[in-house]
Design a protein around this motif. Structure first.
Motif, PDB file in Angstrom:
ATOM      1  N   ALA A 150       0.814  -1.222   0.000  1.00  0.00           N
ATOM      2  CA  ALA A 150       0.000   0.000   0.000  1.00  0.00           C
ATOM      3  C   ALA A 150       0.847   1.271   0.000  1.00  0.00           C
ATOM      4  CB  ALA A 150      -0.934  -0.004   1.218  1.00  0.00           C
ATOM      5  N   LEU A 151       2.176   1.138   0.017  1.00  0.00           N
ATOM      6  CA  LEU A 151       3.048   2.311   0.089  1.00  0.00           C
ATOM      7  C   LEU A 151       3.394   2.804  -1.307  1.00  0.00           C
ATOM      8  CD1 LEU A 151       5.559   1.096   2.842  1.00  0.00           C
ATOM      9  CD2 LEU A 151       3.434   2.369   3.155  1.00  0.00           C
ATOM     10  N   ASP A 152       3.710   4.111  -1.403  1.00  0.00           N
ATOM     11  CA  ASP A 152       4.123   4.633  -2.689  1.00  0.00           C
ATOM     12  C   ASP A 152       5.522   4.105  -3.030  1.00  0.00           C
ATOM     13  OD1 ASP A 152       6.308   6.644  -1.932  1.00  0.00           O
ATOM     14  OD2 ASP A 152       4.635   7.442  -0.767  1.00  0.00           O
ATOM     15  N   LEU A 153       5.910   4.250  -4.306  1.00  0.00           N
ATOM     16  CA  LEU A 153       7.122   3.588  -4.808  1.00  0.00           C
ATOM     17  C   LEU A 153       8.375   3.993  -4.034  1.00  0.00           C
ATOM     18  CD1 LEU A 153       8.557   1.800  -6.868  1.00  0.00           C
ATOM     19  CD2 LEU A 153       8.656   3.776  -8.404  1.00  0.00           C
ATOM     20  N   MET A 179      11.630   1.328   2.545  1.00  0.00           N
ATOM     21  CA  MET A 179      11.235   0.361   3.565  1.00  0.00           C
ATOM     22  C   MET A 179      11.848  -1.017   3.327  1.00  0.00           C
ATOM     23  SD  MET A 179       9.636   1.701   6.005  1.00  0.00           S
ATOM     24  CE  MET A 179       9.169   0.154   6.792  1.00  0.00           C
ATOM     25  N   LYS A 180      12.162  -1.354   2.062  1.00  0.00           N
ATOM     26  CA  LYS A 180      12.829  -2.633   1.810  1.00  0.00           C
ATOM     27  C   LYS A 180      14.152  -2.696   2.562  1.00  0.00           C
ATOM     28  CE  LYS A 180      12.786  -2.472  -2.731  1.00  0.00           C
ATOM     29  NZ  LYS A 180      12.865  -2.800  -4.168  1.00  0.00           N
ATOM     30  N   VAL A 181      14.903  -1.618   2.494  1.00  0.00           N
ATOM     31  CA  VAL A 181      16.197  -1.569   3.182  1.00  0.00           C
ATOM     32  C   VAL A 181      15.995  -1.581   4.690  1.00  0.00           C
ATOM     33  CG1 VAL A 181      18.311  -0.246   3.486  1.00  0.00           C
ATOM     34  CG2 VAL A 181      17.234  -0.351   1.240  1.00  0.00           C
ATOM     35  N   GLU A 182      15.006  -0.807   5.165  1.00  0.00           N
ATOM     36  CA  GLU A 182      14.751  -0.742   6.607  1.00  0.00           C
ATOM     37  C   GLU A 182      14.342  -2.097   7.164  1.00  0.00           C
ATOM     38  OE1 GLU A 182      12.436   2.215   8.372  1.00  0.00           O
ATOM     39  OE2 GLU A 182      13.777   3.841   7.795  1.00  0.00           O
ATOM     40  N   LEU A 183      13.458  -2.795   6.449  1.00  0.00           N
ATOM     41  CA  LEU A 183      13.008  -4.103   6.932  1.00  0.00           C
ATOM     42  C   LEU A 183      14.154  -5.098   6.998  1.00  0.00           C
ATOM     43  CD1 LEU A 183       9.524  -5.020   5.386  1.00  0.00           C
ATOM     44  CD2 LEU A 183      10.153  -4.924   7.784  1.00  0.00           C
ATOM     45  N   LYS A 184      14.990  -5.091   5.987  1.00  0.00           N
ATOM     46  CA  LYS A 184      16.145  -6.001   5.966  1.00  0.00           C
ATOM     47  C   LYS A 184      17.055  -5.729   7.155  1.00  0.00           C
ATOM     48  CE  LYS A 184      20.033  -7.382   2.990  1.00  0.00           C
ATOM     49  NZ  LYS A 184      19.665  -8.784   2.743  1.00  0.00           N
ATOM     50  N   GLN A 185      17.345  -4.445   7.414  1.00  0.00           N
ATOM     51  CA  GLN A 185      18.219  -4.075   8.528  1.00  0.00           C
ATOM     52  C   GLN A 185      17.560  -4.410   9.870  1.00  0.00           C
ATOM     53  OE1 GLN A 185      18.885   0.084   7.643  1.00  0.00           O
ATOM     54  NE2 GLN A 185      20.718  -0.352   6.420  1.00  0.00           N
ATOM     55  N   LEU A 186      16.258  -4.148   9.970  1.00  0.00           N
ATOM     56  CA  LEU A 186      15.535  -4.418  11.212  1.00  0.00           C
ATOM     57  C   LEU A 186      15.553  -5.906  11.533  1.00  0.00           C
ATOM     58  CD1 LEU A 186      13.710  -3.340  13.501  1.00  0.00           C
ATOM     59  CD2 LEU A 186      11.763  -3.683  11.968  1.00  0.00           C
ATOM     60  N   ASP A 240       6.174  -9.096  -5.623  1.00  0.00           N
ATOM     61  CA  ASP A 240       7.166  -8.140  -6.113  1.00  0.00           C
ATOM     62  C   ASP A 240       8.560  -8.762  -6.007  1.00  0.00           C
ATOM     63  OD1 ASP A 240       9.118  -6.030  -6.211  1.00  0.00           O
ATOM     64  OD2 ASP A 240       7.554  -4.573  -5.777  1.00  0.00           O
ATOM     65  N   GLN A 241       9.142  -9.091  -7.151  1.00  0.00           N
ATOM     66  CA  GLN A 241      10.432  -9.780  -7.134  1.00  0.00           C
ATOM     67  C   GLN A 241      11.529  -8.929  -6.514  1.00  0.00           C
ATOM     68  OE1 GLN A 241      12.513  -9.725 -11.064  1.00  0.00           O
ATOM     69  NE2 GLN A 241      10.456  -9.441 -11.835  1.00  0.00           N
ATOM     70  N   SER A 242      11.463  -7.602  -6.691  1.00  0.00           N
ATOM     71  CA  SER A 242      12.485  -6.731  -6.121  1.00  0.00           C
ATOM     72  C   SER A 242      12.493  -6.819  -4.599  1.00  0.00           C
ATOM     73  CB  SER A 242      12.261  -5.282  -6.567  1.00  0.00           C
ATOM     74  OG  SER A 242      13.185  -4.415  -5.960  1.00  0.00           O
ATOM     75  N   GLU A 243      11.308  -6.843  -3.981  1.00  0.00           N
ATOM     76  CA  GLU A 243      11.234  -6.982  -2.524  1.00  0.00           C
ATOM     77  C   GLU A 243      11.909  -8.276  -2.088  1.00  0.00           C
ATOM     78  OE1 GLU A 243       7.248  -6.697  -1.086  1.00  0.00           O
ATOM     79  OE2 GLU A 243       6.901  -4.717  -1.963  1.00  0.00           O
ATOM     80  N   ALA A 244      11.571  -9.364  -2.751  1.00  0.00           N
ATOM     81  CA  ALA A 244      12.111 -10.662  -2.350  1.00  0.00           C
ATOM     82  C   ALA A 244      13.622 -10.720  -2.535  1.00  0.00           C
ATOM     83  CB  ALA A 244      11.436 -11.775  -3.156  1.00  0.00           C
TER      84      ALA A 244
END
Length: 371
Positions: free
Chosen positions: A173-176, A182-189, A203-207
């Motif tokens: 639901a987040l904008d691009l 957030m992808k980077v933040e989630l990985k670090q978290l 979304d392949q980029s997220e994975a």
């Protein structure tokens, strides 16, 4: 045969053993077995309708499998209700309570468990620090940005110290721009906290960006389970090759084999070499994939690596997208269309439609699968 992703049982927070789920004649999940290592970020990637949400809901306990077993830290979860499982879930729609403060949202689950006031306060303060929101306990939810709300939702789940945190497309639901951040933040978290994350996405980029291991799911089964690098550089099936990353796809008949290399003749007459994946035989129909970034391009054949087969082509259009810019061309003899990535140096940024260019690729960077 070892279970995909297997380590010793004590190394795994989740074991899925021959799990099956059907809805009438439709098989949503088919005899699926895999393990998720303790402390890892595990993603399930696939198109809509492939079964990934059904699988996640079975792990959470909202759906019961028809057969097989689900074990968390070695204990079977069959018959265990959702509120008794050591898991928590973050949804795309975060379901934060707008009438509560940030701190009250995070404390809600602890209060339901009967945890006392001073302990709750200490846990909330610690969790806000860990998700990068110190001093935010008294803020209203509507005072937060989308990314901050995401972190509050994760904090609310992690404060209960689950063995598994299940994430159901939480960035959808987040904008691009915020999604990229957030992808980077989630990985670090996840790396800092160490809780095992099981994440589903289309979304392949997220994975690829966030995960230690990725399972590509299709029609209720895993096509391939491996590291992001393995999926990208060593796809095991034509579905994975076509789904993960961008690719030029060609179909034709196998003309000849040379060890692990195969030559495919397309319907338009173009002869292409690639690495054979699986069993490929002369005369059969096959599909070949080569990534846009694996293709070298230049205005002259002299700009291309020596020794690789080269073709000439006419530029159809240039698609400028910064570092992801590509050029659409048509091979001169066969009129075959291709996408080719433009060099990141800016060389060839001035290409125009109608220009003649030359291109080549190494056959080891392309894959051929039996159709």
């Amino acid at each position: 045969m070892p279970t995909p992703g297997a380590g010793s049982p004590g190394d795994n927070d989740l074991e899925v053993l021959a799990v099956d789920k059907r809805y009438g004649a439709f098989a949503a999940v088919q005899a699926l077995s895999f393990n998720v290592r303790r402390g890892s970020f595990f993603s399930i990637l696939g198109p809509s309708g492939c079964g990934k949400t059904t699988l996640l809901r079975m792990i959470a306990g909202f759906i019961a499998p028809d057969s097989g077993d689900l074990r968390i830290k070695g204990a079977s979860m069959l018959g265990v209700p959702p509120n008794r499982r050591p898991v928590n879930m973050v949804f795309q729609h975060l379901a934060l309570f707008p009438m509560m403060s940030v701190g009250e949202n995070i404390a809600y689950g602890l209060e339901r468990r009967g945890v006392k006031g001073p302990t709750i306060q200490a846990k909330v303060t610690d969790m806000l620090q860990r998700v990068g929101l110190p001093g935010s306990a008294d803020k209203r939810i509507d005072q937060l940005s989308g990314g901050q709300k995401q972190r509050v939702a994760i904090a609310r789940s992690l404060v209960l110290e689950p063995t598994l945190l299940l994430l159901d497309e939480p960035l959808g639901a987040l904008d691009l721009k915020l999604r990229e951040h957030m992808k980077v933040e989630l990985k670090q978290l996840q790396a800092e906290i160490g809780t095992t994350f099981v994440y589903i996405t289309h979304d392949q980029s997220e994975a690829l960006v966030m995960s230690d291991q990725v399972a590509v799911m299709n029609q209720g089964r895993f096509e391939q389970l491996g590291s992001p690098q393995q999926l990208y550089y060593e796809p095991a099936t034509s579905f994975v090759a076509g789904f993960v990353g961008n690719n030029n796809r060609f179909e034709g008949h196998v003309e000849q084999l040379n060890g692990a290399q195969v030559q495919l003749r397309t319907g338009s007459g173009m002869a292409l070499w690639a690495k054979a994946v699986g069993t490929v035989t002369v005369g059969q129909t096959a599909v070949l994939f080569v990534r846009p970034e694996a293709i070298e391009i230049g205005r002259s054949p002299k700009e291309l690596p020596a020794g690789d087969p080269a073709w000439s082509a006419v530029v159809d259009s240039v698609l400028f997208d910064g570092g992801n810019s590509t050029v659409q061309v048509r091979e001169a003899r066969s009129n075959t269309p291709l996408h080719i990535a433009l060099p990141l140096t800016g060389r060839l940024a001035d290409l125009k439609p109608g220009e003649t260019v030359h291109f080549a690729y190494q056959s080891a960077q392309a894959w051929c699968f039996a159709a």
